[in-house]
Design an enzyme around this catalytic site. Structure first.
Site, PDB file in Angstrom:
ATOM      1  N   ARG A   1      45.745  11.837  -9.859  1.00 43.88           N
ATOM      2  CA  ARG A   1      45.523  10.393  -9.884  1.00 43.88           C
ATOM      3  C   ARG A   1      46.222   9.813 -11.105  1.00 43.88           C
ATOM      4  O   ARG A   1      46.152  10.378 -12.206  1.00 43.88           O
ATOM      5  CB  ARG A   1      44.024  10.063  -9.936  1.00 43.88           C
ATOM      6  CG  ARG A   1      43.333  10.153  -8.580  1.00 43.88           C
ATOM      7  CD  ARG A   1      43.818   9.057  -7.640  1.00 43.88           C
ATOM      8  NE  ARG A   1      43.134   9.062  -6.356  1.00 43.88           N
ATOM      9  CZ  ARG A   1      43.580   9.685  -5.278  1.00 43.88           C
ATOM     10  NH1 ARG A   1      44.684  10.413  -5.333  1.00 43.88           N
ATOM     11  NH2 ARG A   1      42.928   9.607  -4.133  1.00 43.88           N
TER      12      ARG A   1
ATOM     13  N   GLU B   1      49.874   1.328  -8.376  1.00 43.48           N
ATOM     14  CA  GLU B   1      50.741   1.718  -7.264  1.00 43.48           C
ATOM     15  C   GLU B   1      50.852   0.597  -6.248  1.00 43.48           C
ATOM     16  O   GLU B   1      49.828   0.033  -5.849  1.00 43.48           O
ATOM     17  CB  GLU B   1      50.190   2.984  -6.597  1.00 43.48           C
ATOM     18  CG  GLU B   1      50.200   4.181  -7.522  1.00 43.48           C
ATOM     19  CD  GLU B   1      49.739   5.469  -6.842  1.00 43.48           C
ATOM     20  OE1 GLU B   1      49.357   5.419  -5.650  1.00 43.48           O
ATOM     21  OE2 GLU B   1      49.758   6.517  -7.503  1.00 43.48           O
TER      22      GLU B   1
ATOM     23  N   HIS C   1      54.108   8.950  -4.276  1.00 46.91           N
ATOM     24  CA  HIS C   1      52.767   9.330  -3.807  1.00 46.91           C
ATOM     25  C   HIS C   1      52.843   9.931  -2.401  1.00 46.91           C
ATOM     26  O   HIS C   1      52.124   9.515  -1.488  1.00 46.91           O
ATOM     27  CB  HIS C   1      51.821   8.120  -3.817  1.00 46.91           C
ATOM     28  CG  HIS C   1      50.364   8.516  -3.875  1.00 46.91           C
ATOM     29  ND1 HIS C   1      49.414   7.785  -4.525  1.00 46.91           N
ATOM     30  CD2 HIS C   1      49.695   9.591  -3.347  1.00 46.91           C
ATOM     31  CE1 HIS C   1      48.227   8.366  -4.407  1.00 46.91           C
ATOM     32  NE2 HIS C   1      48.384   9.476  -3.706  1.00 46.91           N
TER      33      HIS C   1
END
Length: 318
Positions: free
Chosen positions: A234, A263, A282
């Site tokens: 994370r 993000e 990601h």
């Protein structure tokens, strides 16, 4: 007819879930939004809510009076207000048992590439530098480095089992683990010891109040070997301003990140074009197989919960 709202509709393009919902008396509706509060009127009578990275705040939960279950499209649930959900006796369900191999493979790819300095070598090649190792020194044999693993859940343990046969020395920090639970050749240490002794550090812990910004300026100052740092967990576990400073002064030699504090990051984010960093978007969780598994497991678990069936991955207890 019970209703389920699925946010992040772009993640469900092949509509596999429609087939699953079609076998039940549950109606599924798909939405795309940045803030679920924008849809509060449309969501007011839903029994279930499936989300990706959308924020499920206490305000949203308070306004969805019929809500019984929240399904998180993934492993982490830091975007869901667990306290508010628990107080309302709303179950929060995730899918911790998918993409273990994929995320571990992504981390190991980062580890090997960082050790061989492949990204820096590629940049030099584009500059016309060929056959010279001066600007890449030192590169060590993989069996002669010390790898620090922070967090030993399914993914952390998969990284360990992949790297051990290569002869890599492995240190582990996990406050919930005992040495006897680790494979032979892996040593449990304190976080300070790991920071001081590792050539590469790979992060595999969840985002909690304890781990948020645990990799900050103070932590980076404790490193002794100018390690590379890997994060496929994370983003907010790392304080990015401190990481950028550590890269600039050389305390950290390289950063390979699949996750960011915010993000998507802004186009002018310093890490996106930093010569000592690489950022992927990601996607460590993704493979064709893991995407199908994630969708099917999450939807079937939400359906099972609404039907009163037992579900294996309820995050909160009430």
């Amino acid at each position: 007819m019970r209703k389920v709202a699925i946010l992040g509709a772009e993640l469900f393009e092949d509509q596999r879930e429609l087939a699953l919902f079609g076998l039940t008396d549950i109606e599924a509706t798909y939405y795309t939004c940045k803030d679920p509060l924008e849809l509060v009127e449309q969501l007011s009578d839903v029994d279930g809510l499936i989300v990706n990275l959308e924020k499920v705040t206490s305000e949203l939960i308070a306004r969805l009076g019929n809500l019984k279950v929240i399904g998180r499209y993934g492993v982490g649930v830091d975007n869901v207000n667990l306290k508010a959900a628990t107080e309302r006796h709303i179950a929060v369900i995730n899918v911790p048992d998918y993409c273990v191999d994929e995320v571990a493979e992504h981390a190991v790819s980062f580890i090997l590439a960082a050790n061989r300095k492949l990204f820096s070598s590629s940049a030099l090649t584009k500059q016309g530098v060929w056959g010279k190792v001066k600007d890449l020194k030192p590169i060590q044999s993989i069996k002669d480095i010390t790898l620090g693993i922070v967090g030993t859940g399914r993914i952390g343990m998969k990284v360990i089992s992949t790297m051990l046969p290569m002869g890599t020395q492995i240190l582990v920090y996990d406050p919930y683990l005992k040495q006897e639970n680790l494979p032979q050749g892996v040593t449990l240490v304190s976080l300070d010891q790991l920071l001081e002794s590792s050539d590469i550090i790979s992060i595999h812990c969840p985002l909690t109040e304890q781990t948020r910004y645990s990799f900050n300026a103070e932590a980076f100052q404790k490193t002794k070997r100018k390690p590379a740092i890997i994060n496929v967990s994370r983003g907010p576990i790392i304080q990015e301003s401190a990481l950028i400073e550590a890269l600039d002064i050389g305390t950290i030699s390289f950063a390979a990140l699949d996750v960011m504090e915010i993000e998507p990051p802004p186009a002018d984010h310093p890490l996106l074009n930093h010569p000592k960093a690489i950022v992927t978007n990601h996607i460590a969780w993704y493979s064709l197989q893991s995407e199908i598994k994630l969708r099917d497991l999450l939807v079937s678990r939400v359906i099972d919960y609404l039907n009163g069936e037992p579900v294996p991955s309820i995050v909160n207890k009430f």
